[in-house]
Design a protein around this motif. Sequence first.
Motif, PDB file in Angstrom:
ATOM      1  N   HIS A 117      15.303 -86.048  26.567  1.00 16.20           N
ATOM      2  CA  HIS A 117      15.473 -86.814  25.326  1.00 16.20           C
ATOM      3  C   HIS A 117      14.947 -88.242  25.485  1.00 16.20           C
ATOM      4  O   HIS A 117      14.150 -88.721  24.664  1.00 16.20           O
ATOM      5  CB  HIS A 117      16.962 -86.829  24.962  1.00 16.20           C
ATOM      6  CG  HIS A 117      17.272 -87.506  23.672  1.00 16.20           C
ATOM      7  ND1 HIS A 117      17.811 -86.841  22.585  1.00 16.20           N
ATOM      8  CD2 HIS A 117      17.134 -88.796  23.265  1.00 16.20           C
ATOM      9  CE1 HIS A 117      17.991 -87.691  21.587  1.00 16.20           C
ATOM     10  NE2 HIS A 117      17.583 -88.889  21.981  1.00 16.20           N
ATOM     11  N   TRP A 133      11.855 -85.050  17.343  1.00 20.05           N
ATOM     12  CA  TRP A 133      12.575 -83.806  17.635  1.00 20.05           C
ATOM     13  C   TRP A 133      11.607 -82.653  17.895  1.00 20.05           C
ATOM     14  O   TRP A 133      11.862 -81.799  18.746  1.00 20.05           O
ATOM     15  CB  TRP A 133      13.523 -83.464  16.492  1.00 20.05           C
ATOM     16  CG  TRP A 133      14.631 -84.462  16.339  1.00 20.05           C
ATOM     17  CD1 TRP A 133      14.800 -85.347  15.318  1.00 20.05           C
ATOM     18  CD2 TRP A 133      15.709 -84.705  17.263  1.00 20.05           C
ATOM     19  NE1 TRP A 133      15.908 -86.120  15.538  1.00 20.05           N
ATOM     20  CE2 TRP A 133      16.488 -85.746  16.723  1.00 20.05           C
ATOM     21  CE3 TRP A 133      16.070 -84.139  18.479  1.00 20.05           C
ATOM     22  CZ2 TRP A 133      17.631 -86.229  17.370  1.00 20.05           C
ATOM     23  CZ3 TRP A 133      17.205 -84.621  19.123  1.00 20.05           C
ATOM     24  CH2 TRP A 133      17.964 -85.638  18.568  1.00 20.05           C
ATOM     25  N   LEU A 152      10.361 -83.211  21.434  1.00 21.10           N
ATOM     26  CA  LEU A 152      11.428 -82.918  22.387  1.00 21.10           C
ATOM     27  C   LEU A 152      11.609 -81.415  22.570  1.00 21.10           C
ATOM     28  O   LEU A 152      11.776 -80.930  23.694  1.00 21.10           O
ATOM     29  CB  LEU A 152      12.738 -83.558  21.929  1.00 21.10           C
ATOM     30  CG  LEU A 152      13.979 -83.240  22.774  1.00 21.10           C
ATOM     31  CD1 LEU A 152      13.769 -83.603  24.238  1.00 21.10           C
ATOM     32  CD2 LEU A 152      15.197 -83.975  22.210  1.00 21.10           C
TER      33      LEU A 152
END
Length: 220
Positions: free
Chosen positions: A172, A187, A190
């Motif tokens: 993260h 996101w 990630l």
Amino acid sequence: MHVNIIRNKRRKRAAFHVTPDGIELRIPERLPKHLVDHILEEHDSWIRDTLQNLPKQTSVLDEGLILHGKVYPTRKDDKKTIRHDGTSFLVPNAWDETTLWQKYETWLRKRALHYVSERAPLYEERLDVRATNVRIAHQKTRWGSCSSNGTISINVRLMLAPIEIMDYVIAHEWTHLVHFDHSASFWKTLRTVYPEMDGAKGWLKQYGHTLQLKKPTDPS
């Protein structure tokens, strides 16, 4: 039932926060008492359940020490340092409970820095980024952070979680070196380096408050 009420003139609305010390209700400075009471009554069941599930560690020597989500028994010996042999923690005979807590956190910090330093290159290669510095912190409410100059901090309390949870936070924070926000692009990126991110996020939301490093309360 105990909830610490914290008033803040900058706060716009009320919110509960679970910390290693218990539950805080952070509210606007001028919120009337009857509304505070209403909030507490409305969340009565959640408050009781949360307080009941907070870890109650009365004796390190009796209950053991945690590493990567597993509890290991402690055994005393005549050495001068704390060690982990894969099955238990070995601690010096001379240490009292408070000393053990302090040394345990110091040991976790060193182990955490070593682990993060080993795992980070994997994500740096995948993301084509480099952190300028890595720190191990002890924060109440943040699991990690990434500064604008590329310094990454990882919370030492993650050493108490299953190892995949710590890996998620590492992934993260290194992704923030690509996207310095929590946008959809962040996101998406990630997920490419840590596909199991939803499960890890859910685990931290549900069990993160149980990851505590607290010294025993002085009975005096």
